[in-house]
Design an enzyme around this catalytic site. Structure first.
Site, PDB file in Angstrom:
ATOM      1  CB  CYS A   1      -6.390  -1.074   5.290  1.00 31.07           C
ATOM      2  SG  CYS A   1      -4.703  -1.430   5.206  1.00 31.07           S
TER       3      CYS A   1
ATOM      4  CD  GLU B   1      -2.038   3.776   3.275  1.00 27.44           C
ATOM      5  OE1 GLU B   1      -3.367   4.155   3.593  1.00 27.44           O
ATOM      6  OE2 GLU B   1      -1.672   2.988   2.452  1.00 27.44           O
TER       7      GLU B   1
ATOM      8  CG  HIS C   1      -2.155  -0.952   1.302  1.00 19.64           C
ATOM      9  ND1 HIS C   1      -3.043  -1.252   2.130  1.00 19.64           N
ATOM     10  CD2 HIS C   1      -2.347  -1.939   0.193  1.00 19.64           C
ATOM     11  CE1 HIS C   1      -3.800  -1.971   1.645  1.00 19.64           C
ATOM     12  NE2 HIS C   1      -3.533  -2.582   0.601  1.00 19.64           N
TER      13      HIS C   1
ATOM     14  CB  CYS D   1      -2.010   1.110   6.204  1.00 20.21           C
ATOM     15  SG  CYS D   1      -1.695   0.211   4.779  1.00 20.21           S
TER      16      CYS D   1
END
Length: 156
Positions: free
Chosen positions: A100, A77, A75, A103
């Site tokens: 999410c 992040e 992801h 993260c």
């Protein structure tokens, strides 16, 4: 004089970073900013280094989990955190999609104290409810910001 705010600028950097993603469905970008308003990390969602985009699947649905993007994509992040150039303590993360739960754990552990996000389309899903629960417990604040549109055409 007409200029954008710091929040608009940093969310714009996150939105521009999202344009690097090759994910055909969800493009996410992130930008980490320190207390001095200096960008210290950026990232977007994609496969790990060395994992070719042409080899790994971008699909979302398949009976075989290994034929979807989910076990492979990093992801935005964590990419921004891993790409950071200095300490993330007390920094702010600008991200185009609310994080999410996986993260959120990394955000908290890295020392980021504020998250500014754009879209919250998964608000009611359990993993995103877990994110908010962890952020609240760890005193990580989060603020929704209106969407940023990046037009790359030159002004004439």
């Amino acid at each position: 004089m007409n200029h954008i705010s710091w929040d608009e600028y940093f969310m714009g950097v996150a939105a521009l970073s999202a344009k690097r993603s090759k994910d055909p469905n969800t493009k996410v970008g992130a930008c980490v900013v320190n207390e001095d308003k200096r960008i210290i990390g950026i990232g977007y969602n994609g496969f790990p280094m060395g994992c070719a985009d042409e080899v790994f699947p971008w699909g979302k649905t398949d009976k075989n989990y290994l034929n979807t993007k989910y076990p492979y994509v990093v992801h935005a992040e964590p990419n921004a955190i891993l790409n950071s150039t200095s300490s993330l303590k007390n920094s702010t993360l600008y991200v185009t999609l609310f994080p999410c739960n996986e993260c959120a754990k990394l955000i908290i552990q890295s020392g980021i104290k504020h998250v500014v996000y754009g879209n919250d389309k998964y608000h009611n899903e359990e993993s995103f409810q877990a994110s908010r629960k962890m952020f609240d417990a760890a005193h990580v604040t989060y603020t929704k910001m209106p969407a940023i549109t990046i037009d790359l055409r030159s002004e004439e």
